[in-house]
Design an enzyme around this catalytic site. Structure first.
Site, PDB file in Angstrom:
ATOM      1  N   GLU A   1       0.686  -1.119   0.017  1.00  0.00           N
ATOM      2  CA  GLU A   1      -0.104   0.090  -0.004  1.00  0.00           C
ATOM      3  C   GLU A   1       0.902   1.214  -0.057  1.00  0.00           C
ATOM      4  O   GLU A   1       1.981   1.162   0.138  1.00  0.00           O
ATOM      5  CB  GLU A   1      -0.910  -0.002   1.292  1.00  0.00           C
TER       6      GLU A   1
ATOM      7  N   SER B   1      -3.989   2.300   1.139  1.00  0.00           N
ATOM      8  CA  SER B   1      -4.806   1.950   2.685  1.00  0.00           C
ATOM      9  C   SER B   1      -6.176   2.400   2.387  1.00  0.00           C
ATOM     10  O   SER B   1      -6.350   3.322   1.700  1.00  0.00           O
ATOM     11  CB  SER B   1      -3.934   2.721   3.897  1.00  0.00           C
TER      12      SER B   1
END
Length: 571
Positions: free
Chosen positions: A452, A479
């Protein structure tokens, strides 16, 4: 109640002896046996309290005449992996946890199973394993962390970390104060990141008891629900209700509708297809896009909104969202209560669930309508979009509900990086200008495990010069906490020879979220026709992609076999 393992016990006397050597007695080994699997451990706040929840579930199993046995496969946290290569293992851990639950659930003929986790990869891992094993199963969400000072979340780390790297931009006291207050309790982070999103998705799928997603992890309610799960699993065993009877195509559609309405994490577009694949169900990107065109966005939850997850639960949580959207949902789907979704909502109404916790909201000076908007007050539809074009022929994902409206259509100069770390450093060093489109590639499932990009997206939004003026495009993921113009999951990924591998710094990238497009529209600062751009990219492709470094172990297996992000990035 017939014990599933009875025939196996007659095959080998040691079976019973081994259990009795573990503390079971002669009566216990005759009872229906329930596997309790969690991700308890000291790895992070989302896991450290789960043994306590499972202790309550054990009592519930005992009460109804079963015998529980506890197993653990600890998960790990994205927050501890930011900025270094540990992040490359995070998505792969979903497969590892799922595989271990499969091992635990397959070697022994369990009558039923209770699973508990709180966070990003462990929840989809548990749901994948439940689908794969297809024995009666209930999932217990681990709940929400308490808010930080001034109703903040652990995401204050973005600003803290950026200023730490800029000379004299922060004091040691500010850093220390954040460390002592950023994560004030156990539970999943207090925003609607992937952890809280997947708790909500588990409930929306019917695999968790109604009202259990994102309960404050320090309240008595979560213990009561865990005890109830122990009782309920015995009912599912008796009735023979397994995940395949709950996780139908209609249940997945319900989950996508709820996800769209609350502004959930883009990672659900990876996890839901991966869970569905275990049951032979295909969830296409088009389904997500179609639903997001129709569903009102009614969840005012950070980062798409302003409120914390515990306030969302106080306002009625997932059942309140389902109540508001019941005309759009399949109310006849089966759930782990042994009843349909429609019946569950009726039972909650009779139990005063929707009113009982509103007083907690008033402690914060809030009303329900400020946290979960009535449908008629929703200002936009959906929360995510699937973009396609010559840069993403198979698709890409953007969470527009967390993107400024004036950045939903943009054209800018590409700044291209082959590692997120380099892109982040460019932001720190002031090498990114307003209007730029940062490109981070070779970060897809096969490129580097699909890490991420929260560290970089937070650096952008915490930089007053760049916030709301810079986009990020990547074959990696984000995220659930990501804010801003962030387009991820670009497919085919660079490591598979997708067009992303062949653009260069100075090229011009254009995207249009309302029109669902993502394209390279210029080369070396000059806008060209589509045919001219495609010709240049084809010529550049003759040089091949940047070779990937040698890998070993789990990381090697995952990056060599992972599917496209548009297919869930699983094996």
């Amino acid at each position: 109640m017939q014990q599933k393992s009875a025939p196996q016990r007659l095959l080998w006397a040691q079976f019973d002896a081994l259990q009795m050597g573990s503390g079971w007695d002669e009566e216990d080994i005759k009872k229906p046996q329930i596997m309790l699997e969690d991700v308890f451990g000291d790895s992070h706040p989302g896991s450290t309290h789960l043994a306590g929840l499972m202790e309550q579930a054990k009592y519930g199993v005992f009460e109804k005449g079963g015998y529980p046995a506890q197993y653990h496969t600890t998960d790990i946290c994205d927050g501890c992996a930011q900025g270094h290569d540990g992040m490359n293992y995070i998505l792969a851990s979903r497969e590892a946890i799922c595989d271990m639950v499969e091992v635990h659930g397959s070697v022994y003929p369990w009558d039923g199973m209770i699973l508990s986790s709180s966070c990003d990869k462990s929840i989809p891992a548990h749901l994948k394993a439940a689908a794969r094993l297809d024995i009666p199963t209930i999932f217990i969400p681990g709940g929400s962390m308490r808010p930080g000072p001034n109703m903040t979340t652990s995401l204050v780390a973005g600003d803290i970390s950026l200023r730490q790297k800029r000379k004299e931009a922060i004091t040691e006291q500010e850093v220390r104060d954040y460390k002592m207050t950023g994560c004030p309790s156990c539970g999943a982070c207090a925003f609607l990141g992937t952890a809280s999103t997947m708790q909500c998705v588990a409930e929306a799928l019917g695999m968790a008891l109604p009202g259990t997603a994102v309960i404050p992890a320090t309240m008595r309610d979560i213990l009561s629900y865990a005890r109830l799960a122990g009782r309920k699993i015995m009912e599912l065993v008796e009735k023979g209700i397994t995940p395949s009877k709950i996780l139908t195509k209609e249940a997945f559609e319900n989950a996508i509708i709820v996800h769209s309405a609350i502004g959930g994490s883009t990672n659900a577009t990876l996890h839901l297809p991966a869970i569905a694949r275990e049951l032979g169900i295909e969830l296409t990107p088009e389904l997500f896009d179609e639903i997001n065109h129709k569903v009102p966005h009614i969840g005012n939850i950070f980062p798409s909104g302003t409120q914390m997850t515990e306030s969302f639960w106080f306002a009625g949580g997932i059942p309140m969202v389902q109540k508001y959207l019941k005309d759009m949902l399949h109310l006849d789907v089966m759930t782990v209560t042994g009843k349909t979704l429609g019946e569950n909502l009726e039972d909650l109404e009779k139990d005063n669930f929707f009113e009982r916790n509103l007083g907690y909201l008033s402690n914060y000076g809030l009303t329900r309508d400020e946290v979960i908007f009535p449908v008629e007050k929703a200002t936009e539809k959906g929360s995510i979009a699937i973009l396609r074009g010559n840069l993403a022929p198979e698709g890409s994902v953007v969470k527009y509900s967390a993107c400024e409206k004036d950045m939903r259509i943009h054209k800018g100069t590409a700044k291209v990086y082959n590692r997120e770390e380099d892109a982040y450093q460019a932001v720190v060093d002031g090498k990114i200008e307003p209007g730029d489109v940062i490109v981070v590639r070779y970060e897809g499932p096969r490129g580097s495990g699909m890490p991420e990009m929260l560290m970089t997206t937070e650096a952008i939004v915490c930089d007053t010069k760049l916030n709301g003026k810079v986009s990020l495009v990547t074959d990696g993921r984000f995220s659930g906490a990501t804010r801003g113009a962030a387009i991820g999951h670009v497919s085919p990924e660079a490591a598979s020879g997708g067009p992303l591998a062949f653009i260069e710094t100075g090229d011009i990238i254009s995207y249009n979220i309302p029109e669902r497009t993502l394209d390279v529209v210029g080369i070396n600062g000059k806008e060209l026709s589509k045919e001219e751009v495609d010709a240049v990219l084809k010529e550049r492709s003759k040089n091949g992609i940047v070779p990937r470094p040698p890998r070993k172990g789990l990381f090697k297996r995952y990056t060599e076999s992972a599917r496209s992000a548009m297919e869930g990035a699983g094996y």
